[in-house]
Write an enzyme that holds these catalytic residues in place. Structure first.
Site, PDB file in Angstrom:
ATOM      1  N   GLY A  33      41.782  35.917   6.534  1.00 55.18           N
ATOM      2  CA  GLY A  33      42.720  34.893   6.994  1.00 55.18           C
ATOM      3  C   GLY A  33      42.303  33.513   6.514  1.00 55.18           C
ATOM      4  O   GLY A  33      43.124  32.733   6.000  1.00 55.18           O
ATOM      5  N   ARG A  34      41.010  33.202   6.646  1.00 51.27           N
ATOM      6  CA  ARG A  34      40.525  31.876   6.232  1.00 51.27           C
ATOM      7  C   ARG A  34      40.620  31.691   4.719  1.00 51.27           C
ATOM      8  O   ARG A  34      40.942  30.622   4.219  1.00 51.27           O
ATOM      9  CB  ARG A  34      39.070  31.674   6.694  1.00 51.27           C
ATOM     10  CG  ARG A  34      38.999  31.075   8.091  1.00 51.27           C
ATOM     11  CD  ARG A  34      37.640  31.249   8.697  1.00 51.27           C
ATOM     12  NE  ARG A  34      37.431  32.641   9.078  1.00 51.27           N
ATOM     13  CZ  ARG A  34      36.252  33.136   9.415  1.00 51.27           C
ATOM     14  NH1 ARG A  34      35.189  32.372   9.398  1.00 51.27           N
ATOM     15  NH2 ARG A  34      36.147  34.401   9.777  1.00 51.27           N
ATOM     16  N   ASN A  85      41.791  44.520  17.401  1.00 50.20           N
ATOM     17  CA  ASN A  85      42.722  43.869  16.454  1.00 50.20           C
ATOM     18  C   ASN A  85      44.184  44.092  16.834  1.00 50.20           C
ATOM     19  O   ASN A  85      45.070  43.390  16.338  1.00 50.20           O
ATOM     20  CB  ASN A  85      42.477  44.340  15.008  1.00 50.20           C
ATOM     21  CG  ASN A  85      41.225  43.755  14.394  1.00 50.20           C
ATOM     22  OD1 ASN A  85      40.592  44.367  13.536  1.00 50.20           O
ATOM     23  ND2 ASN A  85      40.827  42.555  14.819  1.00 50.20           N
ATOM     24  N   ASP A 120      35.119  40.285   6.861  1.00 51.91           N
ATOM     25  CA  ASP A 120      35.696  39.181   7.630  1.00 51.91           C
ATOM     26  C   ASP A 120      36.111  38.025   6.722  1.00 51.91           C
ATOM     27  O   ASP A 120      35.528  37.821   5.658  1.00 51.91           O
ATOM     28  CB  ASP A 120      34.644  38.707   8.650  1.00 51.91           C
ATOM     29  CG  ASP A 120      35.260  37.906   9.772  1.00 51.91           C
ATOM     30  OD1 ASP A 120      36.503  37.828   9.860  1.00 51.91           O
ATOM     31  OD2 ASP A 120      34.502  37.327  10.570  1.00 51.91           O
ATOM     32  N   GLY A 121      37.095  37.265   7.169  1.00 53.08           N
ATOM     33  CA  GLY A 121      37.452  36.025   6.479  1.00 53.08           C
ATOM     34  C   GLY A 121      38.683  36.118   5.589  1.00 53.08           C
ATOM     35  O   GLY A 121      38.950  35.191   4.816  1.00 53.08           O
TER      36      GLY A 121
HETATM   37  C1  FPP Z   1      39.120  40.411   9.061  1.00 50.56           C
HETATM   38  O1  FPP Z   1      39.506  39.168   8.536  1.00 50.56           O
HETATM   39  C2  FPP Z   1      39.826  41.473   8.358  1.00 50.56           C
HETATM   40  C3  FPP Z   1      40.636  42.416   8.934  1.00 50.56           C
HETATM   41  C4  FPP Z   1      40.901  42.473  10.388  1.00 50.56           C
HETATM   42  C5  FPP Z   1      41.347  43.404   8.107  1.00 50.56           C
HETATM   43  C6  FPP Z   1      40.534  44.059   7.033  1.00 50.56           C
HETATM   44  C7  FPP Z   1      41.453  44.704   6.109  1.00 50.56           C
HETATM   45  C8  FPP Z   1      41.342  44.738   4.777  1.00 50.56           C
HETATM   46  C9  FPP Z   1      40.196  44.225   4.004  1.00 50.56           C
HETATM   47  C10 FPP Z   1      42.497  45.322   4.041  1.00 50.56           C
HETATM   48  C11 FPP Z   1      42.245  46.596   3.338  1.00 50.56           C
HETATM   49  C12 FPP Z   1      41.618  47.652   4.123  1.00 50.56           C
HETATM   50  C13 FPP Z   1      41.785  48.960   3.852  1.00 50.56           C
HETATM   51  C14 FPP Z   1      40.961  49.938   4.584  1.00 50.56           C
HETATM   52  C15 FPP Z   1      42.725  49.487   2.870  1.00 50.56           C
HETATM   53  P1  FPP Z   1      40.283  38.153   9.488  1.00 50.56           P
HETATM   54  O2  FPP Z   1      41.730  38.436   9.388  1.00 50.56           O
HETATM   55  O3  FPP Z   1      39.732  38.248  10.875  1.00 50.56           O
HETATM   56  O4  FPP Z   1      39.917  36.785   8.837  1.00 50.56           O
HETATM   57  P2  FPP Z   1      39.775  35.391   9.608  1.00 50.56           P
HETATM   58  O5  FPP Z   1      38.607  35.533  10.551  1.00 50.56           O
HETATM   59  O6  FPP Z   1      39.484  34.438   8.499  1.00 50.56           O
HETATM   60  O7  FPP Z   1      41.055  35.127  10.300  1.00 50.56           O
END
Ligand code: FPP
Length: 238
Positions: A18-19, A63, A15-16
């Site tokens: 985006g942040r 998602n 997680d994180g």
């Molecule tokens: C959550 O962070 C992350 C995701 C929904 C995507 C995870 C994907 C990867 C790490 C890319 C690579 C993966 C593979 C399997 C090749 P968020 O976007 O919710 O972050 P936020 O809460 O800060 O917005």
């Protein structure tokens, strides 16, 4: 570093992204891209540390509610990574498997998933279980349906079904999760591997996933090594 106990199965809620990007004045997609590099490093590190199974939450069924732009970017990123990256991970003996539903996934993603599974099917150092279009409740419901179907056709004796062999009906039959890590400060399980985490130790960190490098992973492993796992008993370690 020698661990008192190396977890057999580590699961990470990545997680994180985006942040991380926002803090740096970048677009969310840069966070996902950087996250994918971190994942590659962690898979290599897990193999090096003799962790037998690493599960990661790449994309939940929910998602799909994100903007089409972000969903499309992630789908393209998955294709690119499964088709052209991960060479070092493959050479390190990592077998890649997937958990989740193929429903709603673009054809190219399904094809890329099949290619990488096939390429790594004989690897046996560590399993990287990528949870993609995954939901924990959905996984349990699907397993229950498979059980009901087999029972209906006289192919399953209910007396023989127990909490261990029920794993055969899940997306992947993996050992129970020993350590669950969630990055970026959120303290939720978000429908991730609900069946498998029954006795998992939880490790939460404020570090956003792209910055969760080998050093941060070591901190989680150290923390885990100092936990007293009781499994319902009064005391395990003397
Ligand atoms: C959550 O962070 C992350 C995701 C929904 C995507 C995870 C994907 C990867 C790490 C890319 C690579 C993966 C593979 C399997 C090749 P968020 O976007 O919710 O972050 P936020 O809460 O800060 O917005």
């Amino acid at each position: 570093m020698n661990y008192v106990e190396v977890p057999r199965h580590v699961a990470i809620i990545m997680d994180g992204n985006g942040r991380w990007a926002k803090k740096k004045g970048l677009r969310r997609r840069e966070g996902h891209l950087e996250g994918s590099k971190t994942l590659e490093k962690l898979a290599l590190y897990a193999a090096d540390k003799n962790i037998k199974c690493l599960s990661v939450y790449a994309f939940s069924t929910d998602n799909f509610k994100r903007s089409a732009d972000e969903v499309n970017f992630l789908m393209d990123l998955f294709v690119k990574i499964f088709k052209t990256k991960l060479n070092k991970v493959i050479e390190a003996g990592v077998k890649i498997v997937f958990s989740g539903s193929e429903d709603n996934l673009p054809e190219e993603v399904i094809e890329a998933m099949k290619i990488i599974c096939d390429k790594t099917k004989n690897n046996d150092k560590t399993i990287l279980n990528v949870c993609l279009n995954y939901g924990g409740q959905e996984e349990i419901v699907e397993a229950a349906k498979k059980v009901a179907e087999l029972y209906k056709n006289g192919k399953l004796n209910l007396e023989e079904l127990d909490k261990v062999n029920f794993g055969r009906y899940l997306y992947q039959d993996l050992p129970p999760i020993d350590l669950l890590i969630r990055t970026s400060g959120e303290m939720r399980v978000s429908n991730f591997m609900l069946y498998q985490m029954s006795y998992a130790e939880f490790y939460f960190t404020n570090v956003c996933f792209p910055d969760f490098d080998e050093r941060e992973f070591d901190k989680a492993l150290d923390d885990y090594a100092n936990r007293d796992r009781k499994f319902g008993k009064v005391k395990e370690r003397e």
